[in-house]
Motif scaffolding. Structure first.
Motif, PDB file in Angstrom:
ATOM      1  N   THR A  26       0.890  -1.142   0.204  1.00 51.37           N
ATOM      2  CA  THR A  26      -0.007  -0.059  -0.038  1.00 51.37           C
ATOM      3  C   THR A  26       0.932   1.232   0.030  1.00 51.37           C
ATOM      4  OG1 THR A  26      -1.729  -1.198   1.029  1.00 51.37           O
ATOM      5  CG2 THR A  26      -1.822   1.504   1.280  1.00 51.37           C
ATOM      6  N   ALA A  31       0.458   5.304   0.865  1.00 47.78           N
ATOM      7  CA  ALA A  31      -0.594   6.109   1.659  1.00 47.78           C
ATOM      8  C   ALA A  31       0.175   7.556   1.653  1.00 47.78           C
ATOM      9  CB  ALA A  31      -0.719   6.084   3.228  1.00 47.78           C
ATOM     10  N   TYR A  58      -4.130  -1.832   2.246  1.00 49.56           N
ATOM     11  CA  TYR A  58      -5.063  -0.802   2.521  1.00 49.56           C
ATOM     12  C   TYR A  58      -6.063  -0.715   3.220  1.00 49.56           C
ATOM     13  CZ  TYR A  58      -9.119  -2.006  -0.420  1.00 49.56           C
ATOM     14  OH  TYR A  58     -10.024  -2.773  -0.995  1.00 49.56           O
ATOM     15  N   LEU A 100      -4.078   4.892  -0.514  1.00 47.95           N
ATOM     16  CA  LEU A 100      -5.054   5.907   0.119  1.00 47.95           C
ATOM     17  C   LEU A 100      -4.456   7.226   0.303  1.00 47.95           C
ATOM     18  CD1 LEU A 100      -4.442   6.118   3.538  1.00 47.95           C
ATOM     19  CD2 LEU A 100      -4.766   3.660   3.158  1.00 47.95           C
ATOM     20  N   PHE A 116      -9.389   6.404  -1.665  1.00 53.06           N
ATOM     21  CA  PHE A 116      -8.791   4.985  -1.786  1.00 53.06           C
ATOM     22  C   PHE A 116      -8.837   4.232  -3.015  1.00 53.06           C
ATOM     23  CE2 PHE A 116     -12.845   3.879   0.006  1.00 53.06           C
ATOM     24  CZ  PHE A 116     -13.132   2.662  -0.647  1.00 53.06           C
ATOM     25  N   HIS A 122      -4.477   8.821  -7.847  1.00 56.93           N
ATOM     26  CA  HIS A 122      -3.638   9.097  -6.375  1.00 56.93           C
ATOM     27  C   HIS A 122      -2.444  10.069  -6.770  1.00 56.93           C
ATOM     28  CE1 HIS A 122      -1.726   7.155  -2.689  1.00 56.93           C
ATOM     29  NE2 HIS A 122      -2.126   8.602  -2.248  1.00 56.93           N
TER      30      HIS A 122
END
Length: 332
Positions: A148, A150, A168, A205, A216, A248
């Motif tokens: 993941t 972030a 995530y 996310l 997300f 993202h």
């Protein structure tokens, strides 16, 4: 144990539903070879009542073959379920091997398949596993462990990025309190993923703490995730971006750059996946049951676990179909 799927065949305005206990892992191979072989495969499975859909907790794959609209929807396959670039290349190949058909990835899983044929998919929503006592925000110690990415914008405006070795959903399920567990000392100002073993992880996310915004994206197939999360993020705007990981990068204001996967390596992996010779698990189930019985234990085996009907072309035909699809998709 099992790799359970529902398969729906739409014809003449109605649908027939089937069940297979073992093909979630192989479904992307089983249905790759075109309409003729797919119909043969589906109709060889056990027919069930139109309302006998599995819910999200049990279904690990599924497909709808709509003969009326020439549309194929599917999800499953362990190789492509968590690898978005690999799946995107697979879908190009699948479209080429189903000429004249619209092929789609069922991003909402079994719920989306049921909705498509007119069954109330909301009845199939699974349980939501929420553990409020275990924040799993684990920094990735090695690049090959990254699952993941972030990005967090803190109330003072600082934006930091965090590659993590946890999925995530572990962060999302912890709720808004997870924002407090992002340690600034562990964040980085920029990330470029080109030298990672997998330049695109399985999820990501973005948190804007001051504005109470949560975005997300994810490779896996889920339905209604934003609604499920709402009670744990009160007052937050929650946006599910699906598999659109490129968005993202925009949210992170260019500080996050996803690398481009090597297309030759991806194609080689798909060749291996599609031509892999499947070994049925039924014999292993029988051996295990026999060993338990010999040890004096009482064993009952689900009858569905003893059926693994396969109807597929021979290996040479598979190679021909695959090479034709590669050319048709402009990949070789």
């Amino acid at each position: 144990m099992g790799q359970r799927v529902n398969l729906a065949l739409v014809r003449g305005g109605g649908y027939r539903l089937y069940y297979h206990h073992w093909c979630a892992e192989t479904l992307t191979r089983d249905l790759f070879w075109g309409e003729e072989y797919a119909l043969r495969f589906i109709e060889a499975q056990r027919g069930v009542e139109p309302e006998e859909w599995m819910n999200e907790d049990w279904a690990e794959g599924g497909a709808v073959v709509d003969l009326d609209r020439k549309t194929l929807l599917l999800y499953g396959g362990g190789d492509i379920l968590l690898d978005i670039p690999l799946r995107q290349m697979y879908m190009r190949l699948l479209g080429a091997s189903w000429p004249g058909w619209e092929v789609k990835w069922a991003g909402e899983g079994i719920v989306g398949l049921a909705d498509y044929v007119g069954y109330a998919g909301h009845r199939l929503l699974g349980s939501f596993l929420h553990d409020p006592d275990i924040p799993l925000l684990t920094p990735a110690e090695k690049k090959e462990w990254i699952l993941t990415v972030a990005s967090v914008r803190f109330p003072d405006g600082e934006l930091l990025l965090y590659p993590q070795s946890t999925f995530y959903e572990y962060t999302l399920e912890y709720g808004e309190r997870s924002a407090a567990y992002f340690d600034r000392s562990l964040g980085v100002k920029e990330l470029y993923t080109q030298d990672w073993p997998e330049p695109v992880p399985s999820g990501g996310l973005h948190l804007d703490i001051a504005e109470r915004l949560l975005y997300f994206w994810h490779a896996d197939c889920v339905s209604g995730m934003a609604a499920k999360l709402a009670p744990y993020w009160p007052g937050w705007t929650i946006v599910d971006l699906g598999e659109e990981y490129g968005l993202h990068a925009g949210l992170a204001e260019g500080r996050l750059t996803f690398g481009e996967p090597d297309p030759e390596k991806k194609l080689a992996r798909l060749r291996e996946m599609l031509l892999y010779e499947w070994n049925s698990p039924v014999e292993g189930v029988l051996r295990f049951a026999e060993s338990q019985a010999e040890a004096g234990k009482s064993v009952a085996v689900n009858a569905a676990a003893l059926s693994d009907d396969r109807t597929e072309p021979d290996r040479e035909t598979k190679k021909e179909i695959l090479e034709r699809a590669i050319r048709g998709a402009g990949l070789g």
